[in-house]
Write a protein that holds these residues in place. Structure first.
Motif, PDB file in Angstrom:
ATOM      1  N   ALA A 193     -12.570   9.546  -3.554  1.00 14.58           N
ATOM      2  CA  ALA A 193     -12.206  10.107  -2.247  1.00 14.58           C
ATOM      3  C   ALA A 193     -10.861   9.568  -1.793  1.00 14.58           C
ATOM      4  O   ALA A 193     -10.052  10.287  -1.208  1.00 14.58           O
ATOM      5  CB  ALA A 193     -13.287   9.782  -1.217  1.00 14.58           C
ATOM      6  N   VAL A 195      -8.330   8.747  -3.623  1.00 13.13           N
ATOM      7  CA  VAL A 195      -7.249   9.452  -4.326  1.00 13.13           C
ATOM      8  C   VAL A 195      -7.097  10.870  -3.775  1.00 13.13           C
ATOM      9  O   VAL A 195      -5.987  11.344  -3.514  1.00 13.13           O
ATOM     10  CB  VAL A 195      -7.525   9.477  -5.846  1.00 13.13           C
ATOM     11  CG1 VAL A 195      -6.459  10.279  -6.564  1.00 13.13           C
ATOM     12  CG2 VAL A 195      -7.580   8.060  -6.393  1.00 13.13           C
ATOM     13  N   VAL A 196      -8.229  11.547  -3.565  1.00 11.78           N
ATOM     14  CA  VAL A 196      -8.161  12.934  -3.072  1.00 11.78           C
ATOM     15  C   VAL A 196      -7.510  12.975  -1.690  1.00 11.78           C
ATOM     16  O   VAL A 196      -6.582  13.757  -1.441  1.00 11.78           O
ATOM     17  CB  VAL A 196      -9.574  13.552  -3.035  1.00 11.78           C
ATOM     18  CG1 VAL A 196      -9.537  14.913  -2.359  1.00 11.78           C
ATOM     19  CG2 VAL A 196     -10.132  13.674  -4.446  1.00 11.78           C
ATOM     20  N   CYS A 199      -3.777  12.330  -1.931  1.00 13.66           N
ATOM     21  CA  CYS A 199      -2.998  13.483  -2.395  1.00 13.66           C
ATOM     22  C   CYS A 199      -2.850  14.501  -1.283  1.00 13.66           C
ATOM     23  O   CYS A 199      -1.793  15.100  -1.095  1.00 13.66           O
ATOM     24  CB  CYS A 199      -3.679  14.135  -3.597  1.00 13.66           C
ATOM     25  SG  CYS A 199      -3.557  13.135  -5.077  1.00 13.66           S
TER      26      CYS A 199
ATOM     27  N   PRO B 277      -9.225  20.040  -2.584  1.00 16.02           N
ATOM     28  CA  PRO B 277      -9.764  18.672  -2.625  1.00 16.02           C
ATOM     29  C   PRO B 277     -11.059  18.593  -3.428  1.00 16.02           C
ATOM     30  O   PRO B 277     -11.252  17.646  -4.199  1.00 16.02           O
ATOM     31  CB  PRO B 277     -10.022  18.336  -1.162  1.00 16.02           C
ATOM     32  CG  PRO B 277      -9.221  19.287  -0.373  1.00 16.02           C
ATOM     33  CD  PRO B 277      -8.984  20.487  -1.207  1.00 16.02           C
ATOM     34  N   LEU B 280     -10.172  18.701  -7.101  1.00 17.32           N
ATOM     35  CA  LEU B 280      -9.574  17.442  -7.523  1.00 17.32           C
ATOM     36  C   LEU B 280     -10.638  16.362  -7.637  1.00 17.32           C
ATOM     37  O   LEU B 280     -10.650  15.570  -8.587  1.00 17.32           O
ATOM     38  CB  LEU B 280      -8.494  17.026  -6.514  1.00 17.32           C
ATOM     39  CG  LEU B 280      -7.693  15.774  -6.837  1.00 17.32           C
ATOM     40  CD1 LEU B 280      -6.964  15.933  -8.155  1.00 17.32           C
ATOM     41  CD2 LEU B 280      -6.680  15.483  -5.721  1.00 17.32           C
ATOM     42  N   PHE B 281     -11.561  16.369  -6.677  1.00 15.98           N
ATOM     43  CA  PHE B 281     -12.652  15.393  -6.700  1.00 15.98           C
ATOM     44  C   PHE B 281     -13.454  15.552  -7.988  1.00 15.98           C
ATOM     45  O   PHE B 281     -13.752  14.574  -8.681  1.00 15.98           O
ATOM     46  CB  PHE B 281     -13.553  15.597  -5.473  1.00 15.98           C
ATOM     47  CG  PHE B 281     -14.523  14.480  -5.252  1.00 15.98           C
ATOM     48  CD1 PHE B 281     -14.228  13.475  -4.342  1.00 15.98           C
ATOM     49  CD2 PHE B 281     -15.722  14.424  -5.939  1.00 15.98           C
ATOM     50  CE1 PHE B 281     -15.108  12.435  -4.135  1.00 15.98           C
ATOM     51  CE2 PHE B 281     -16.606  13.381  -5.745  1.00 15.98           C
ATOM     52  CZ  PHE B 281     -16.300  12.381  -4.841  1.00 15.98           C
ATOM     53  N   LEU B 284     -11.337  14.356 -11.068  1.00 16.72           N
ATOM     54  CA  LEU B 284     -11.239  12.898 -11.139  1.00 16.72           C
ATOM     55  C   LEU B 284     -12.587  12.295 -11.498  1.00 16.72           C
ATOM     56  O   LEU B 284     -12.675  11.345 -12.281  1.00 16.72           O
ATOM     57  CB  LEU B 284     -10.750  12.334  -9.805  1.00 16.72           C
ATOM     58  CG  LEU B 284      -9.297  12.662  -9.448  1.00 16.72           C
ATOM     59  CD1 LEU B 284      -8.981  12.193  -8.048  1.00 16.72           C
ATOM     60  CD2 LEU B 284      -8.353  12.012 -10.452  1.00 16.72           C
TER      61      LEU B 284
END
Ligand code: SF4
Ligand code: SF4
Ligand code: SF4
Lengths: 401, 304
Positions: A193, A195-196, A199, B277, B280-281, B284
């Motif tokens: 979270a 990192v998200v 960004c 998001p 991306l979550f 990752l």
């Protein structure tokens, strides 16, 4: 891992720390003046120039330079490069304090500081600022939770509050145990979270100024500004770690972690190179290079940002000799950090013109004092926390005279 | 760090479903401009610079008294901008135009909030304290405002002013289009009501455009064929017609593109339903899971 993180056990009141305390006091006076006389009383802000260094430096640059937190977190915990573990904690602490001071800066800058909670109730999803604010709020909490295990590690089973506060020993202990039980299970969510969220708002900080196409100089006004902000934040993450690690290790005479820093900057060659290609490519595609030699302050500031802040340090990092030399590495990384700092100042302040009104702006002394005071406060608290908490690694100290 | 396999896939899986479900829902940008708003037409060829509109604005909005009285002619010697104490100001320009006796002819220009059809300030405001009303007014709700001043950054006409010397409860100050007055049947803005030479005409924006076109057509020697505010930035509720080039009397040439279009398109194509998001979550998470697994197996392999 060769060295466990442990508290710093050294004389606290060094001359440097005394200077920090003085700067903090001066900043505090300016902050009191702001809340007595108003923003206009201490700053040079005007109707034509509503945002100055409090937004350009304290908030925008603060967020960018705290990028070391999520970039090292990604490297060590998501990409699984545990080799970099020793720098994760210091970077995390910098990010946590950095964002805390971003919020403090915001509280000082916004006119109705007491209303800062209102965006939680009143949403405007069209507003870039709304998204930035939400991300910063969530991310700050994520950072506190990510940092909590370090407190747990130090104090669990050892809470001894002084004097009357001793009655809170029990509750504090319970809280630490709870954190110890819950946090390790959800830590991976927090790390991702983090990192998200980073960004999201690192890029959106770039979108912020896209609402003012008639005011931002074309050298900076580009639809890919959010991408440039994101890539530059990612690129500056590791150089910022090198920058602060070098300062801390040399002022506390600790192990330099030189091998880790050198390999970090090898990654930076790619990240900074990517940013450089985007930035130069954008200039070529939009044809804004026609401005480059017009000699205005804005153009010169752009040239400094691009040449001294991106190209020169990038070339420096290419040389293995630079990466082996502690001093040269520090210089290159300082230039990268300075380049990103100047970029944020350029986008938010130098590149901002108001042609209908008299829009000249230079920060007042009190404005600068507030900013300097906040930065000093950040460094002071950093020094306090590494004294009590196991953040810095390397118990073995370098041989010093 | 300990990873719990079941919990992991629950969260990452949910993120993936969210992404798949939303896909390309971020549609094209649409103007949110009201269909039939009021407006005000300023005819610069009529304005005589009496500043009665400034006085009326001051009165109906209960603003503090000015430093110099409204009938003091020296005020016009300096170029002014609207401030937190004056929502509208009249400036004098000499464009080089001469009368029969070779004397310079002044052009007077009243400025105030343009009440843009797709206002940058409204799009920018973090809490939605600024709203574009159906009747055309861009309305400010101080109860929501946090004082971030992003609206001031956004406004292309540099209109909103701030009460910088109020430490605790400063307000954003700008022309209200006399929202309360024009919401009443037959109500007029204070400034338009008082104007002695009908330089200010209040009415439906569509009607005003017709009026403006008619005036330009009937007297092409008197007017330039340009209604400032008809197309600029997607249109504004306040519009101007002039005999002198707009650039020479303090107006900037502006594109027809509404300002919020770019940022709102970026925001909504990236963040509607939080699809990016979430994606991306998930990515990752997948990466973290695979590196974690790899390291576990290699550790075991090393031990055995
Ligand atoms: S002129 Fe400025 S303040 Fe007025 S509606 Fe347009 S953007 Fe908003
Ligand atoms: S200053 Fe107030 S009205 Fe302006 S954008 Fe911020 S919250 Fe909205
Ligand atoms: S419309 Fe009302 S608030 Fe706006 S300038 Fe006229 S009198 Fe002032």
């Amino acid at each position: 891992m060769d060295a466990q993180a442990c508290p710093v056990n050294q004389r606290f009141w060094t001359p440097g720390v005394v200077v920090l305390a003085f700067l903090m006091a001066a900043g505090a006076v300016a902050i009191v003046a702001r809340f007595v006389g108003g923003i206009g009383y201490v700053s040079n802000l005007s109707n034509a120039r509503p945002w100055g260094i409090w937004v350009g430096i304290d908030v925008a640059s603060g967020v960018a330079l705290a990028a070391g937190g999520f970039t090292t977190g990604f490297l060590a915990h998501i990409a699984g490069r545990h080799y970099y573990e020793p720098i994760v904690r210091p970077a995390l602490l910098t990010a946590m304090l950095g964002y805390t001071f971003v919020v403090l800066g915001l509280i000082i800058d916004i006119g109705r500081s007491w209303a800062i909670w209102k965006p939680m109730i009143f949403h405007n999803t069209n507003s870039v600022l709304f998204e930035v604010a939400m991300c910063v709020m969530f991310y700050l909490n994520v950072l506190y939770l990510e940092f909590a295990p370090i407190v747990v590690e130090r104090y669990k089973g050892r809470v001894r509050l002084p004097g009357l506060l001793a009655i809170f020993n029990g509750p504090a202990e319970a809280l630490l145990s709870l954190a110890d039980a819950v946090l390790p299970k959800i830590m991976w969510i927090l790390i991702i979270a983090g990192v998200v969220l980073s960004c999201m708002h690192q890029s959106s900080l770039g979108s912020l100024m896209l609402i003012a196409p008639t005011k931002i100089h074309p050298l900076w006004y580009t639809p890919i500004l959010p991408l440039l902000f994101l890539t530059s934040a990612i690129a500056v993450g590791y150089p910022m770690v090198v920058f602060e690690t070098t300062i801390i290790t040399s002022s506390l005479k600790r192990d330099g972690e030189m091998h880790i820093l050198a390999s970090l900057t090898r990654i930076t060659i790619f990240l900074l190179g990517f940013y450089m290609v985007l930035k130069v490519g954008d200039m070529v595609v939009r044809g804004t290079y026609v401005y480059l030699l017009d000699g205005t302050a804005q153009t010169n500031s752009f040239l400094v940002e691009l040449i001294l802040g991106v190209i020169v340090p990038w070339v420096m990092l290419l040389c293995p000799a630079v990466r082996r030399s502690r001093r040269a590495l520090f210089i290159a990384c300082t230039m990268i950090v300075g380049g990103v700092l100047l970029n944020r100042i350029n986008v938010f302040i130098v590149g901002f013109t108001s042609r209908l009104s008299d829009g000249s702006y230079f920060p007042s002394v009190s404005e600068i004092l507030v900013t300097v005071g906040l930065i000093s406060g950040l460094m002071f608290i950093y020094r306090v926390l590494v004294t009590y908490l196991p953040v810095l690694s390397g118990a073995h100290q370098e041989v010093s005279s | 760090m300990r990873l719990n396999r079941r919990g992991f896939f629950k969260v990452v899986g949910a993120a993936g479903v969210a992404v798949a479900g939303t896909g390309q829902n971020a549609g094209a940008w649409h103007s949110k401009a009201p269909k039939d708003p009021y407006g005000c037409l300023v005819d610069l060829t009529r304005c005589i610079g009496c500043r009665k509109c400034e006085e009326a604005c001051n009165r109906v909005n209960r603003l503090p008294p000015p430093e110099l009285p409204f009938d003091d002619p020296t005020v016009l010697d300096t170029r002014r901008r609207p401030t937190d104490k004056a929502y509208t100001v009249v400036n004098r320009y000499y464009t080089g135009k001469l009368d029969e006796r070779s004397k310079l002819v002044p052009t007077f220009v009243k400025i105030q909030c343009m009440h843009c059809q797709d206002p940058a300030c409204v799009s920018a405001c973090i809490v939605g304290a600024l709203t574009k009303k159906e009747n055309g007014a861009v309305h400010y709700d101080v109860g929501k405002c946090i004082g971030c001043r992003y609206c001031m950054v956004a406004c292309p006409f540099e209109i909103p002013a701030y009460e910088y010397y109020d430490p605790i409860t400063p307000r954003v100050m700008k022309c209200t289009f006399c929202y309360e007055r024009i919401s009443k049947q037959g109500g007029l803005p204070g400034c338009a009501e008082i104007c002695p030479v009908e330089a200010l005409t209040f009415g439906k924006r569509s009607t005003l455009l017709e009026v403006a076109r008619k005036r330009i057509k009937q007297d092409p020697a008197r007017y330039l064929d340009h209604i400032y505010g008809e197309k600029e930035l997607g249109g504004t509720s306040w519009m101007y017609i002039s005999g002198e080039p707009f650039e020479s009397v303090g107006f900037r040439p502006l594109p027809a593109e509404p300002i919020p279009r770019l940022t709102e398109t970026i925001q909504h194509s990236l963040f509607s339903y939080l699809w990016s998001p979430a994606l991306l979550f998930a990515l990752l998470g997948g990466l973290m899971w695979s590196t974690h697994k790899k390291q576990n197996t290699s550790e075991k392999g090393g031990e055995s």
